[in-house]
Enzyme design. Structure first.
Site, PDB file in Angstrom:
ATOM      1  N   ASP A 270     -11.904  -8.581   2.280  1.00 19.35           N
ATOM      2  CA  ASP A 270     -12.390  -9.924   2.627  1.00 19.35           C
ATOM      3  C   ASP A 270     -13.595  -9.790   3.547  1.00 19.35           C
ATOM      4  O   ASP A 270     -13.937  -8.694   3.990  1.00 19.35           O
ATOM      5  CB  ASP A 270     -11.271 -10.712   3.340  1.00 19.35           C
TER       6      ASP A 270
ATOM      7  N   GLY B 222     -11.570  -6.023   6.718  1.00 17.31           N
ATOM      8  CA  GLY B 222     -12.532  -7.103   6.503  1.00 17.31           C
ATOM      9  C   GLY B 222     -13.936  -6.568   6.776  1.00 17.31           C
ATOM     10  O   GLY B 222     -14.123  -5.748   7.674  1.00 17.31           O
TER      11      GLY B 222
ATOM     12  N   MET C 157      -6.698  -3.577  11.882  1.00 25.52           N
ATOM     13  CA  MET C 157      -5.783  -3.779  13.005  1.00 25.52           C
ATOM     14  C   MET C 157      -5.041  -2.514  13.465  1.00 25.52           C
ATOM     15  O   MET C 157      -4.092  -2.631  14.235  1.00 25.52           O
ATOM     16  CB  MET C 157      -4.783  -4.889  12.642  1.00 25.52           C
ATOM     17  N   GLU C 158      -5.425  -1.348  12.974  1.00 20.45           N
ATOM     18  CA  GLU C 158      -4.629  -0.161  13.318  1.00 20.45           C
ATOM     19  C   GLU C 158      -5.414   1.104  13.696  1.00 20.45           C
ATOM     20  O   GLU C 158      -5.026   1.818  14.632  1.00 20.45           O
ATOM     21  CB  GLU C 158      -3.712   0.248  12.132  1.00 20.45           C
TER      22      GLU C 158
ATOM     23  N   GLU D 197       0.835  -1.206   0.000  1.00 21.73           N
ATOM     24  CA  GLU D 197       0.000   0.000   0.000  1.00 21.73           C
ATOM     25  C   GLU D 197       0.866   1.251   0.000  1.00 21.73           C
ATOM     26  O   GLU D 197       0.613   2.199  -0.757  1.00 21.73           O
ATOM     27  CB  GLU D 197      -0.914   0.005   1.233  1.00 21.73           C
TER      28      GLU D 197
HETATM   29  N1  ADE Z   1      -7.527  -6.295   7.384  1.00 21.97           N
HETATM   30  C1  ADE Z   1      -8.057  -6.785   6.252  1.00 21.97           C
HETATM   31  N2  ADE Z   1      -8.847  -7.844   6.488  1.00 21.97           N
HETATM   32  C2  ADE Z   1      -8.819  -8.029   7.835  1.00 21.97           C
HETATM   33  C3  ADE Z   1      -9.395  -8.976   8.692  1.00 21.97           C
HETATM   34  N3  ADE Z   1     -10.165  -9.947   8.220  1.00 21.97           N
HETATM   35  N4  ADE Z   1      -9.134  -8.880  10.017  1.00 21.97           N
HETATM   36  C4  ADE Z   1      -8.337  -7.903  10.493  1.00 21.97           C
HETATM   37  N5  ADE Z   1      -7.743  -6.994   9.721  1.00 21.97           N
HETATM   38  C5  ADE Z   1      -7.979  -7.045   8.395  1.00 21.97           C
END
Ligand code: ADE
Length: 252
Positions: A216, A75, A192-193, A10
């Site tokens: 996802d 996600g 996650m951030e 990215e």
């Molecule tokens: N970033 C992208 N997909 C994710 C997921 N399934 N869980 C946590 N961070 C993500």
């Protein structure tokens, strides 16, 4: 203005578009540039809340960042939010924070806050840029090809705004994502951030905005095509949103 991403693919797509000078601080490389008349510093936060939080603190304290913008993938946690869609964060919550019974679940101890709001006007600018890019993607057959290859109908991609959850866990189980959704019914996506970045920005009173492209469904097939999606779709698309955001600023 500071630009952050968590994954090397990215950040590379952003760096490719500017002529930046590197400055090493700790284990991060901060890339400084004038981009379309704007002073920017771009950095790879790496993955997870601690990495994102320390990077944000350096951006603010060492580089004097007065605005922080994060771009990356997430996600989906909502049936209306599909792979390929774009989510602009209005608020962020750390889904793995639990200091109960000392503090209510999700509350960040000693702040009285569970959710951190993003800056409204910065988020509006980001939303405008994302919506411009969405229209371009729908009209551009070449980009369509990339989306179609991954089974995503480019014509169907949508822009959403709302709550994003962050935690130190890649969510790849339908059971865990349903629990997250049950506990936070308005959540649109998980990553996650950004809730950690938002907390640091809140500590320093620095405006923050975030854009996430859905990679996802945070379920048992979350790992499938993840790398490929980032490389071929999300990273170039995210960089395009950021470039449009900076370009819009330089003409207003
Ligand atoms: N970033 C992208 N997909 C994710 C997921 N399934 N869980 C946590 N961070 C993500």
């Amino acid at each position: 203005m500071a630009l952050m991403s968590a994954m090397p693919q990215e950040l590379s797509c952003i760096l490719e578009r500017l002529d930046a000078k590197p400055l090493q601080l700790g284990s991060r490389t901060y890339w400084q540039a004038q981009w379309m008349g704007q002073s920017v510093v771009a950095v790879l936060s790496r993955i997870g809340k601690v990495a994102a939080a320390t990077t944000t603190a350096s951006l603010i304290e060492h580089f004097g960042a007065t605005q922080v913008v994060f771009s990356g993938v997430a996600g989906s946690l909502d049936q209306r939010v599909q792979v390929g869609d774009v989510v602009i964060a209005t608020e962020l919550l750390q889904h793995d924070m639990d200091a109960s019974p000392l503090f209510p679940r999700y509350e960040i101890p000693l702040t009285n806050k569970s959710c951190f709001l993003t800056d409204q006007s910065l988020s509006l600018e980001l939303k405008r840029a994302a919506s411009q890019c969405l229209q371009e993607v729908r009209a551009n057959m070449q980009l369509h090809g990339l989306w179609d290859q991954l089974g995503v109908q480019a014509k169907d991609i949508c822009l959403h705004e709302g709550l994003i959850l962050s935690g130190d866990q890649f969510i790849s189980s339908a059971k865990i994502s349903s629990e997250l959704k049950l506990n936070q019914p308005s959540a649109l996506a998980v990553e996650m951030e950004c809730a950690a970045v938002a907390q640091v920005c809140d500590d320093f009173g620095v405006p923050f905005a975030a854009v996430r492209i859905i990679s996802d469904n945070a379920n048992d097939s979350a790992h499938m095509d993840f790398e490929k999606f980032i490389q071929t779709v999300a990273a170039p698309y995210g960089a395009h949103v950021i470039e449009t955001f900076v370009k819009n600023r330089s003409i207003t």
